[in-house]
Design an enzyme around this catalytic site. Structure first.
Site, PDB file in Angstrom:
ATOM      1  N   GLY A   1       0.830  -1.210   0.000  1.00  0.00           N
ATOM      2  CA  GLY A   1       0.000   0.000   0.000  1.00  0.00           C
ATOM      3  C   GLY A   1       0.861   1.256   0.000  1.00  0.00           C
TER       4      GLY A   1
ATOM      5  N   ARG B   1      -7.741  -2.871  -2.097  1.00  0.00           N
ATOM      6  CA  ARG B   1      -7.587  -1.776  -1.116  1.00  0.00           C
ATOM      7  C   ARG B   1      -7.963  -0.422  -1.719  1.00  0.00           C
ATOM      8  NH1 ARG B   1      -2.233  -2.560   2.158  1.00  0.00           N
ATOM      9  NH2 ARG B   1      -3.288  -0.989   3.426  1.00  0.00           N
TER      10      ARG B   1
ATOM     11  N   ASP C   1      -0.644  -0.568  13.177  1.00  0.00           N
ATOM     12  CA  ASP C   1       0.031  -1.783  12.698  1.00  0.00           C
ATOM     13  C   ASP C   1       0.295  -2.795  13.814  1.00  0.00           C
ATOM     14  OD1 ASP C   1       0.043  -0.791  10.139  1.00  0.00           O
ATOM     15  OD2 ASP C   1       2.130  -0.113  10.198  1.00  0.00           O
TER      16      ASP C   1
ATOM     17  N   ARG D   1      -8.301  -6.924   9.170  1.00  0.00           N
ATOM     18  CA  ARG D   1      -7.596  -7.446  10.349  1.00  0.00           C
ATOM     19  C   ARG D   1      -8.512  -7.641  11.551  1.00  0.00           C
ATOM     20  NH1 ARG D   1      -1.784  -4.327   9.465  1.00  0.00           N
ATOM     21  NH2 ARG D   1      -0.992  -5.871   7.956  1.00  0.00           N
TER      22      ARG D   1
ATOM     23  N   ARG E   1       1.419  -9.374   9.038  1.00  0.00           N
ATOM     24  CA  ARG E   1       1.298  -9.103  10.482  1.00  0.00           C
ATOM     25  C   ARG E   1       0.409 -10.141  11.178  1.00  0.00           C
ATOM     26  NH1 ARG E   1       4.366  -4.581  10.708  1.00  0.00           N
ATOM     27  NH2 ARG E   1       3.965  -3.051   9.085  1.00  0.00           N
TER      28      ARG E   1
HETATM   29  C1  S3P Z   1       2.348   3.473   6.560  1.00  0.00           C
HETATM   30  C2  S3P Z   1       1.175   3.998   7.021  1.00  0.00           C
HETATM   31  C3  S3P Z   1       0.088   3.179   7.578  1.00  0.00           C
HETATM   32  C4  S3P Z   1       0.587   1.806   7.974  1.00  0.00           C
HETATM   33  C5  S3P Z   1       1.432   1.159   6.929  1.00  0.00           C
HETATM   34  C6  S3P Z   1       2.642   2.029   6.612  1.00  0.00           C
HETATM   35  C7  S3P Z   1       3.374   4.379   6.020  1.00  0.00           C
HETATM   36  O1  S3P Z   1      -0.918   3.028   6.587  1.00  0.00           O
HETATM   37  O2  S3P Z   1      -0.504   0.965   8.285  1.00  0.00           O
HETATM   38  O3  S3P Z   1       1.900  -0.114   7.367  1.00  0.00           O
HETATM   39  O4  S3P Z   1       4.524   3.957   5.823  1.00  0.00           O
HETATM   40  O5  S3P Z   1       3.039   5.547   5.778  1.00  0.00           O
HETATM   41  P1  S3P Z   1      -2.087   4.126   6.388  1.00  0.00           P
HETATM   42  O6  S3P Z   1      -1.486   5.360   5.888  1.00  0.00           O
HETATM   43  O7  S3P Z   1      -3.013   3.478   5.393  1.00  0.00           O
HETATM   44  O8  S3P Z   1      -2.717   4.247   7.750  1.00  0.00           O
END
Ligand code: S3P
Length: 427
Positions: A93, A121, A314, A345, A387
């Site tokens: 993501g 997503r 996380d 999750r 995770r």
């Molecule tokens: C992250 C932000 C979070 C986190 C992901 C890493 C980042 O996601 O859950 O593991 O590196 O900016 P979201 O921005 O969707 O909350």
């Protein structure tokens, strides 16, 4: 691949974590738009961070990997080349959402795609601000990857209020802001990790910040710089909880990133009664890091809600494991974002807790796990979520009998060495 884990009496030893996943993505992207060569040391070994490197290569950025050192030949702010095919973000993501900011300001059309999980997503959260900045975006059903971006150079600066507390959204808009005309501001409903802001400032970019907002002024250029990445606190969390729930455990975790926007985990665990000491702190490129000592013992539970839910997002799966064996249990609220992570999750944690004989009640935005429960042996699945695989490996250590973890290879997304590291400290 499956892992069969036996209960462990205690954990003892020293653990080195992979480089922080969030920081690795950001340094790689920033190095790619800098002028000159950057060597990034202790770059994350996780597959996600290597998806970012693969995308950068497809954009004409020379990248060389030598163990944990990554050399990036920066192409300058507007130096990306149109890719020959789709950019593959894999399971990541962070790759798709943050790189979209830079692609929105690049004058060509590109398509970012990913695996089955990433393809489910939500992308509207970044499509909305990037469209306001002048890029044209389209996605499957208007919201899911593959995501096609027709860039505009320069972008229009915006003042954007994000409806979700997301560091990926904030970072996407800030990165696009580097390629805009004028100052771009992002406002967030709850504080999220600030590695992008910290890194930009370290690289000499003008960043202004206040409570709940951050602004970036586009620089004329960014100079390349060698950058060292601290260990990943979210990966350390599995070992911290593992030590916490096995009384008599004693672990040293080396050079863990302790950025205050991530370190609520330490406060939460200390509040639950875990003995944690920070042995030595140093500051590198605006990011604090230190060695941690963790000892197992009696545990209270807790409540994760409001701003804490965003700060611990996380870590919630492994904290649910802690909650089940704690005195008072764990309540999680205001965490609907858990439903749109690599898996839902709330459901994958609940299914695995139940598979190990632990009671849990789910809600649309969280769950409630009574304390004083015991994990029995059994079989769980990662559902392809790193995770979830690692959280239930921790549960297995405290179980009465053997636990089989199916699809255990998912751990490689952030922590390929996880199984070997766990085996080296579990007695
Ligand atoms: C992250 C932000 C979070 C986190 C992901 C890493 C980042 O996601 O859950 O593991 O590196 O900016 P979201 O921005 O969707 O909350």
């Amino acid at each position: 691949m499956q892992q069969v884990l036996k209960p462990s009496r205690r954990l003892e030893g020293t653990v080195r974590l992979p480089g922080d996943k969030s920081i690795s993505h950001r340094y790689a992207m920033l190095a790619s738009i800098a002028e000159g060569r950057s060597i990034l040391s202790n770059y994350s070994s996780g597959a996600d961070c290597h998806s970012t490197l693969a995308c950068l290569r497809s954009l004409g950025v020379p990248v060389e990997v030598n163990g944990r050192d990554v050399t990036v030949e920066g192409r300058g702010l507007r130096g990306y080349r149109a890719p020959a095919g789709n950019l593959d973000a894999g399971n990541s993501g962070s790759t798709i959402r943050m790189l979209s900011g830079l692609l929105a300001g690049s004058p060509f059309t590109s398509t970012l795609a990913g695996d089955e999980s990433l393809s489910r997503r939500p992308m509207q959260r970044i499509m909305t601000p990037l469209a306001q900045m002048g890029a044209k975006l389209s996605a499957r059903d208007g919201k899911f990857p593959p995501l096609t971006i027709e860039g505009l150079s320069p972008l229009k600066a915006i003042d954007y209020t994000s409806p979700v507390a997301s560091a990926q959204v904030k970072s996407c808009v800030l990165l696009a802001g580097l390629l805009a005309e004028g100052r771009t501001t992002v406002r967030e409903p709850a504080a999220t990790r600030d590695h992008t802001e910290v890194a930009l400032r370290e690289l000499g970019v003008e960043i202004e910040r206040g409570k709940g907002w951050v602004s970036v002024t586009p620089p004329a250029k960014i100079e390349a710089r060698d950058l060292a990445i601290p260990g990943d606190l979210s990966s350390a969390a599995f070992f911290m909880v593992a030590a916490a729930i096995r009384p008599g455990s004693h672990l040293i975790l080396r050079e863990v990133g302790l950025n205050p926007t991530r370190a609520s985990l330490i406060e939460f665990l200390a509040g639950a009664g875990v003995e944690i000491k920070i042995l030595e702190m140093k500051m590198r490129h605006g990011e604090p890091a230190g060695d941690l000592m963790v000892r197992g013992g009696a545990l209270k539970g807790g409540v994760i809600e409001g701003a804490l839910a965003a700060a611990l997002i996380d870590e919630i799966p492994v904290l649910c494991v802690l909650g089940a064996v704690s005195e008072t249990g764990l309540t999680v609220r205001d965490a609907a974002e858990l439903r749109v992570k690599e898996t839902d999750r709330i459901e994958t944690v609940a299914a695995n807790l139940r598979a190990l004989g632990v009671q849990v009640e789910t809600a649309p935005d969280g769950m409630q796990i009574p304390g004083k429960q015991t994990f029995k042996g059994g079989e769980v699945r990662s559902h392809g979520d790193h995770r979830i695989a690692m959280a239930f490996a921790v549960a297995a250590l405290a179980a009465r009998d053997e636990v089989v973890i199916h699809e255990a290879e998912a751990a490689s997304v952030s922590f390929p060495e996880f199984w070997d590291t766990l085996a080296s400290v579990a007695e």
